[in-house]
Write a protein that holds these residues in place. Structure first.
Motif, PDB file in Angstrom:
ATOM      1  N   GLY A 120     -27.653  27.936  29.497  1.00 51.65           N
ATOM      2  CA  GLY A 120     -28.291  26.787  30.114  1.00 51.65           C
ATOM      3  C   GLY A 120     -29.755  27.044  30.431  1.00 51.65           C
ATOM      4  N   SER A 121     -30.057  28.238  30.910  1.00 54.30           N
ATOM      5  CA  SER A 121     -31.445  28.574  31.242  1.00 54.30           C
ATOM      6  C   SER A 121     -32.308  28.680  29.994  1.00 54.30           C
ATOM      7  CB  SER A 121     -31.479  29.886  32.034  1.00 54.30           C
ATOM      8  OG  SER A 121     -30.841  29.734  33.282  1.00 54.30           O
ATOM      9  N   GLU A 122     -31.756  29.209  28.910  1.00 52.60           N
ATOM     10  CA  GLU A 122     -32.521  29.286  27.669  1.00 52.60           C
ATOM     11  C   GLU A 122     -32.815  27.888  27.120  1.00 52.60           C
ATOM     12  OE1 GLU A 122     -30.496  31.864  24.962  1.00 52.60           O
ATOM     13  OE2 GLU A 122     -30.808  33.654  26.193  1.00 52.60           O
ATOM     14  N   VAL A 123     -31.825  27.001  27.180  1.00 51.61           N
ATOM     15  CA  VAL A 123     -32.042  25.628  26.728  1.00 51.61           C
ATOM     16  C   VAL A 123     -33.096  24.949  27.595  1.00 51.61           C
ATOM     17  CG1 VAL A 123     -30.982  23.348  26.528  1.00 51.61           C
ATOM     18  CG2 VAL A 123     -29.769  25.361  25.679  1.00 51.61           C
ATOM     19  N   ALA A 124     -33.017  25.155  28.904  1.00 46.28           N
ATOM     20  CA  ALA A 124     -34.012  24.567  29.808  1.00 46.28           C
ATOM     21  C   ALA A 124     -35.410  25.067  29.476  1.00 46.28           C
ATOM     22  CB  ALA A 124     -33.663  24.904  31.257  1.00 46.28           C
ATOM     23  N   SER A 125     -35.519  26.363  29.231  1.00 45.26           N
ATOM     24  CA  SER A 125     -36.810  26.958  28.883  1.00 45.26           C
ATOM     25  C   SER A 125     -37.366  26.355  27.600  1.00 45.26           C
ATOM     26  CB  SER A 125     -36.651  28.474  28.732  1.00 45.26           C
ATOM     27  OG  SER A 125     -37.795  29.050  28.144  1.00 45.26           O
ATOM     28  N   THR A 126     -36.524  26.266  26.581  1.00 37.12           N
ATOM     29  CA  THR A 126     -36.979  25.732  25.292  1.00 37.12           C
ATOM     30  C   THR A 126     -37.338  24.257  25.418  1.00 37.12           C
ATOM     31  OG1 THR A 126     -35.602  27.327  24.111  1.00 37.12           O
ATOM     32  CG2 THR A 126     -36.380  25.423  22.864  1.00 37.12           C
ATOM     33  N   ALA A 127     -36.510  23.487  26.141  1.00 34.27           N
ATOM     34  CA  ALA A 127     -36.796  22.061  26.315  1.00 34.27           C
ATOM     35  C   ALA A 127     -38.118  21.862  27.054  1.00 34.27           C
ATOM     36  CB  ALA A 127     -35.653  21.391  27.071  1.00 34.27           C
ATOM     37  N   ALA A 128     -38.374  22.683  28.070  1.00 34.94           N
ATOM     38  CA  ALA A 128     -39.640  22.578  28.802  1.00 34.94           C
ATOM     39  C   ALA A 128     -40.822  22.880  27.892  1.00 34.94           C
ATOM     40  CB  ALA A 128     -39.629  23.519  29.999  1.00 34.94           C
ATOM     41  N   SER A 129     -40.648  23.852  26.992  1.00 31.91           N
ATOM     42  CA  SER A 129     -41.732  24.196  26.073  1.00 31.91           C
ATOM     43  C   SER A 129     -42.030  23.067  25.087  1.00 31.91           C
ATOM     44  CB  SER A 129     -41.399  25.478  25.305  1.00 31.91           C
ATOM     45  OG  SER A 129     -40.424  25.246  24.297  1.00 31.91           O
ATOM     46  N   GLY A 147     -23.768  23.506  29.653  1.00 28.65           N
ATOM     47  CA  GLY A 147     -23.679  24.945  29.412  1.00 28.65           C
ATOM     48  C   GLY A 147     -22.878  25.605  30.511  1.00 28.65           C
ATOM     49  N   ILE A 148     -21.562  25.399  30.495  1.00 29.48           N
ATOM     50  CA  ILE A 148     -20.696  25.898  31.572  1.00 29.48           C
ATOM     51  C   ILE A 148     -19.713  26.940  31.053  1.00 29.48           C
ATOM     52  CG2 ILE A 148     -20.937  23.848  33.010  1.00 29.48           C
ATOM     53  CD1 ILE A 148     -18.266  22.844  31.885  1.00 29.48           C
TER      54      ILE A 148
END
Length: 379
Positions: free
Chosen positions: A122-131, A214-215
């Protein structure tokens, strides 16, 4: 064709890699290895005694040896069975998931993205989406993300990475339901154009163009019921990865007897390097036979890339382990954290100090005491 999974939440999702770059073995390489791939078919039944696998077209494959590596499937949120990618609701496990999610993230400028779960994926997806310029909100049921793995202190530091990069992290929140279609824009939502509305248990409603769940995952073992193998949170294997006579397992579905520190435990680890190493170990066990095969005793390792920072972990930490920062500091943004349990070194974790981290691998391999590890960290 076989492909690498880590880039799916990073380079492939970000668009910096074409999907074919993630392929592990193309048809030419498979031909060189004399591997015959049966694509587009699903295994539906295993007869362990006969060492045969039935496929979804009714055909049966018989073998002298079988490797089980059907991995795991993403957990779904209850009550969302009617929603899917066409509605803006995604999970991320396959290359098709990654490509569809990227399309959704880039279809709208500044897309509103809600990520359910602040674990590593979930954190990786959040990071990529923010980028990609998305407006990202991360929902986490625990008060401190990753506290069950890295402990509350290191978990809190990892959580701070979200806010530092413009991502809204909401912790200790419960999810009531997700609505799409006619439900979007209703029930107190602020926008009639939202594809989805995320309803929290406290009554708040979040609008979203995209929701990513992402659970965690569950081992893909339902097709093995009645096979004659032991199924319990994965395929239960011995220390050499044998699940049965002439049958081995590897990857996210394998729960094997891990011997370390003079003890043993049944463990299932959902990380890339363990899966890759287990594949090789399972093959060697199968070729050697049960009498001559050796134990699979890896030092687990995994990493997570978030906001341009690489989090690296050796060993198998737990949220209630003793934790000591042995090098660096949170303020520097570079540190090594050591985890101890029962007087033994259990794991080491680092941000920005890869060389120092890898110095603890031999200690973990040799079952060093926690005091030895602390002394090593001071050297």
């Amino acid at each position: 064709l076989p492909y690498d999974r880590p880039p799916l939440s990073k380079q492939v999702l970000a668009g910096t890699w074409p999907p074919e770059k993630a392929v592990l073995a193309d048809r030419k390489r498979s031909s060189e290895l004399q591997v015959h791939e049966v694509l587009g078919r699903r295994a539906v039944k295993l007869d362990a005694a006969a060492r045969s696998v039935e496929l979804d077209d009714g055909s049966v494959l018989s073998a002298d040896g079988i490797v089980l590596a059907t991995g795991a499937a993403p957990r779904r949120l209850p009550g969302t069975g009617s929603l899917g990618p066409a509605d803006g609701l995604f999970v991320l496990r396959t290359i098709d998931d990654s490509l569809a999610l990227r399309l959704a993230l880039t279809a709208v400028d500044g897309a509103r993205v809600v990520v359910v779960g602040a674990g590593f994926i979930g954190s990786e997806v959040a990071s990529t989406a923010a980028s990609l310029g998305c407006q990202v909100t991360v929902l986490e049921v625990m008060d401190v993300p990753l506290a069950n793995v890295l402990g509350p202190v290191v978990g809190a530091h990892c959580a701070s990475l979200h806010e530092a990069h413009g991502v809204s992290l909401r912790t200790g929140v419960g999810l009531e339901r997700i609505e799409g279609g006619e439900g979007a824009g209703a029930s107190g939502s602020s926008s009639e154009s939202a594809r989805l509305t995320v309803h929290l248990r406290d009554g708040e409603v979040l609008d979203a163009d995209v929701v990513v769940v992402g659970i965690g995952v569950s081992p893909s073992t339902s097709w093995l019921e009645g096979s004659g193998l032991t199924i319990d949170d994965g395929v239960v294997c011995d220390d050499r990865l044998f699940a049965g006579d002439g049958i081995v397992a590897a990857g996210d579905m394998a729960r094997w007897l891990w011997r370390h520190d003079g003890a043993e435990e049944l463990i299932r680890i959902e990380h890339w390097e363990v899966a890759a190493n287990a594949g090789g170990a399972a093959a060697r066990s199968l070729l050697a036979g049960q009498a001559d095969a050796t134990s699979f005793t890896p030092v687990p390792y995994f990493w997570s890339d978030q906001y341009g920072i690489r989090i690296q972990v050796l060993g198998n930490p737990g949220g209630d382990d003793e934790m000591v920062i042995s090098d660096g500091s949170f303020e520097e943004g570079k540190f090594v954290a050591l985890y101890g349990r029962g007087g033994r070194l259990r794991a080491a974790m680092a941000i920005g100090k890869p060389r120092q981290l890898m110095g603890f691998r031999p200690l973990l391999q040799n079952g060093a005491s926690f005091d030895e590890a602390l002394a090593h960290g001071r050297d």
